[in-house]
Design a protein around this motif. Sequence first.
Motif, mmCIF file in Angstrom:
data_model
loop_
_atom_site.group_PDB
_atom_site.id
_atom_site.type_symbol
_atom_site.label_atom_id
_atom_site.label_comp_id
_atom_site.label_asym_id
_atom_site.label_seq_id
_atom_site.Cartn_x
_atom_site.Cartn_y
_atom_site.Cartn_z
ATOM 1 N N THR A 1 27.263 28.412 27.834
ATOM 2 C CA THR A 1 25.954 27.564 27.544
ATOM 3 C C THR A 1 24.683 27.439 28.449
ATOM 4 O O THR A 1 24.983 27.312 29.610
ATOM 5 C CB THR A 1 26.512 26.231 26.995
ATOM 6 O OG1 THR A 1 27.569 26.038 26.072
ATOM 7 C CG2 THR A 1 25.224 25.201 26.438
ATOM 8 N N ALA A 2 23.541 27.586 27.956
ATOM 9 C CA ALA A 2 22.281 27.640 28.842
ATOM 10 C C ALA A 2 21.309 27.147 28.017
ATOM 11 O O ALA A 2 21.369 26.997 26.753
ATOM 12 C CB ALA A 2 22.199 29.033 29.296
ATOM 13 N N VAL A 3 20.101 26.802 28.579
ATOM 14 C CA VAL A 3 19.177 26.178 27.908
ATOM 15 C C VAL A 3 17.831 27.228 27.603
ATOM 16 O O VAL A 3 17.840 28.268 28.643
ATOM 17 C CB VAL A 3 18.493 25.128 28.827
ATOM 18 C CG1 VAL A 3 19.358 23.921 28.954
ATOM 19 C CG2 VAL A 3 17.847 25.504 30.155
ATOM 20 N N ILE B 1 18.158 31.775 32.631
ATOM 21 C CA ILE B 1 18.804 33.111 33.112
ATOM 22 C C ILE B 1 20.284 32.810 32.785
ATOM 23 O O ILE B 1 20.905 31.756 33.685
ATOM 24 C CB ILE B 1 18.420 33.778 34.290
ATOM 25 C CG1 ILE B 1 16.938 33.869 34.430
ATOM 26 C CG2 ILE B 1 19.111 34.856 34.738
ATOM 27 C CD1 ILE B 1 16.532 34.252 35.967
ATOM 28 N N VAL B 2 20.919 33.814 32.390
ATOM 29 C CA VAL B 2 22.398 33.791 32.215
ATOM 30 C C VAL B 2 23.104 35.060 32.373
ATOM 31 O O VAL B 2 22.507 36.020 32.095
ATOM 32 C CB VAL B 2 23.009 33.088 30.736
ATOM 33 C CG1 VAL B 2 22.791 34.146 29.559
ATOM 34 C CG2 VAL B 2 24.243 32.710 30.815
ATOM 35 N N GLN B 3 24.221 35.029 33.083
ATOM 36 C CA GLN B 3 24.991 36.207 33.548
ATOM 37 C C GLN B 3 26.583 36.291 32.843
ATOM 38 O O GLN B 3 27.137 35.056 33.186
ATOM 39 C CB GLN B 3 25.115 36.169 35.062
ATOM 40 C CG GLN B 3 25.867 37.589 35.370
ATOM 41 C CD GLN B 3 25.893 37.686 36.922
ATOM 42 O OE1 GLN B 3 25.020 37.406 37.502
ATOM 43 N NE2 GLN B 3 27.012 37.911 37.621
ATOM 44 N N LYS C 1 17.200 32.609 19.669
ATOM 45 C CA LYS C 1 17.715 33.842 18.781
ATOM 46 C C LYS C 1 18.690 34.433 19.796
ATOM 47 O O LYS C 1 19.404 35.448 19.354
ATOM 48 C CB LYS C 1 16.375 34.812 18.472
ATOM 49 C CG LYS C 1 15.886 35.564 19.488
ATOM 50 C CD LYS C 1 14.906 36.414 18.997
ATOM 51 C CE LYS C 1 14.202 37.190 20.157
ATOM 52 N NZ LYS C 1 13.204 38.210 19.784
ATOM 53 N N ASP C 2 18.892 34.536 20.920
ATOM 54 C CA ASP C 2 20.056 35.090 21.969
ATOM 55 C C ASP C 2 21.458 34.408 21.678
ATOM 56 O O ASP C 2 22.319 35.157 22.123
ATOM 57 C CB ASP C 2 19.421 35.015 22.962
ATOM 58 C CG ASP C 2 18.222 35.563 23.585
ATOM 59 O OD1 ASP C 2 17.682 35.441 24.577
ATOM 60 O OD2 ASP C 2 18.049 36.563 22.871
ATOM 61 N N SER C 3 21.319 33.244 21.042
ATOM 62 C CA SER C 3 22.721 32.694 20.520
ATOM 63 C C SER C 3 23.542 33.630 19.835
ATOM 64 O O SER C 3 23.041 33.730 18.746
ATOM 65 C CB SER C 3 22.577 31.460 19.867
ATOM 66 O OG SER C 3 21.869 30.270 20.870
ATOM 67 N N LEU D 1 27.751 32.891 23.335
ATOM 68 C CA LEU D 1 26.539 32.167 24.069
ATOM 69 C C LEU D 1 25.730 31.278 23.242
ATOM 70 O O LEU D 1 25.385 31.707 22.149
ATOM 71 C CB LEU D 1 25.465 33.106 24.609
ATOM 72 C CG LEU D 1 24.372 32.591 25.195
ATOM 73 C CD1 LEU D 1 24.445 31.947 26.468
ATOM 74 C CD2 LEU D 1 23.186 33.822 25.285
ATOM 75 N N PHE D 2 25.502 29.923 23.783
ATOM 76 C CA PHE D 2 25.060 28.963 22.958
ATOM 77 C C PHE D 2 23.542 28.672 24.024
ATOM 78 O O PHE D 2 23.719 28.393 25.002
ATOM 79 C CB PHE D 2 25.732 27.865 23.121
ATOM 80 C CG PHE D 2 27.134 27.904 22.065
ATOM 81 C CD1 PHE D 2 28.333 28.138 22.752
ATOM 82 C CD2 PHE D 2 27.127 27.576 20.600
ATOM 83 C CE1 PHE D 2 29.473 28.244 21.875
ATOM 84 C CE2 PHE D 2 28.189 27.792 20.107
ATOM 85 C CZ PHE D 2 29.359 28.177 20.667
#
Lengths: 110, 118
Positions: A11-13, A17-19, A81-83, A106-107
């Motif tokens: 989960t990220a905002v 950036i998420v890996q 939209k990357d969810s 991914l949320f």
Amino acid sequence: GQSLEQPSEVTAVEGAIVQINCTYQTSGFYGLSWYQQHDGGAPTFLSYNALDGLEETGRFSSFLSRSDSYGYLLLQELQMKDSASYFCAVNSGGGFKTIFGAGTRLFVKA
Amino acid sequence: EAGVTQFPSHSVIEKGQTVTLRCDPISGHDNLYWYRRVMGKEIKFLLHFVKESKQDESGMPNNRFLAERTGGTYSTLKVQPAELEDSGVYFCASSQATGRSRSSDTQYFGPGTRLTVL
């Protein structure tokens, strides 16, 4: 046996950036691919690494370390939209057989 | 250019019945793959055609599953008789062969057929 390990959920905002990490154990290795799948949709190809290092495609980058049997997908400037679910996959068996991981959900939150 | 298409999009059948799934790859793509995803698990490789020939069918679960690719064009995957554990989403993908050295061939996936066996 052949297996790929990736986290089940991240989960990220928005804007962050998420890996997403992926480790693999396969007999035969030609490259590591990443696919994105939205709910009810078809998996779509994002990137491919055959050699060690970082490949950048817009907001998405993918990294591979063959010696560590490890790779990651980096998503920058996250958007709602990357969810989706993200799958790492190894090309093995002559380069055409693809083994997939279980996917990382991914949320992206506002 | 049309993408990979699959038919039907959904199928609900009873245990013991027969179901046939169809995949039409992108025109000109020699490589055709079948995959299955059971809810929450990995996308599992079933088999790979090069034109009309089965290149690798090591992922086929058992002999209740039969895949064909007539004339190297569309492919069918028949399940007979269906069991409860066959439920899942069956994906087809295709890629354009440019030689075995090109291991980075991008696979284009169809939307999948959601099979429910009751």
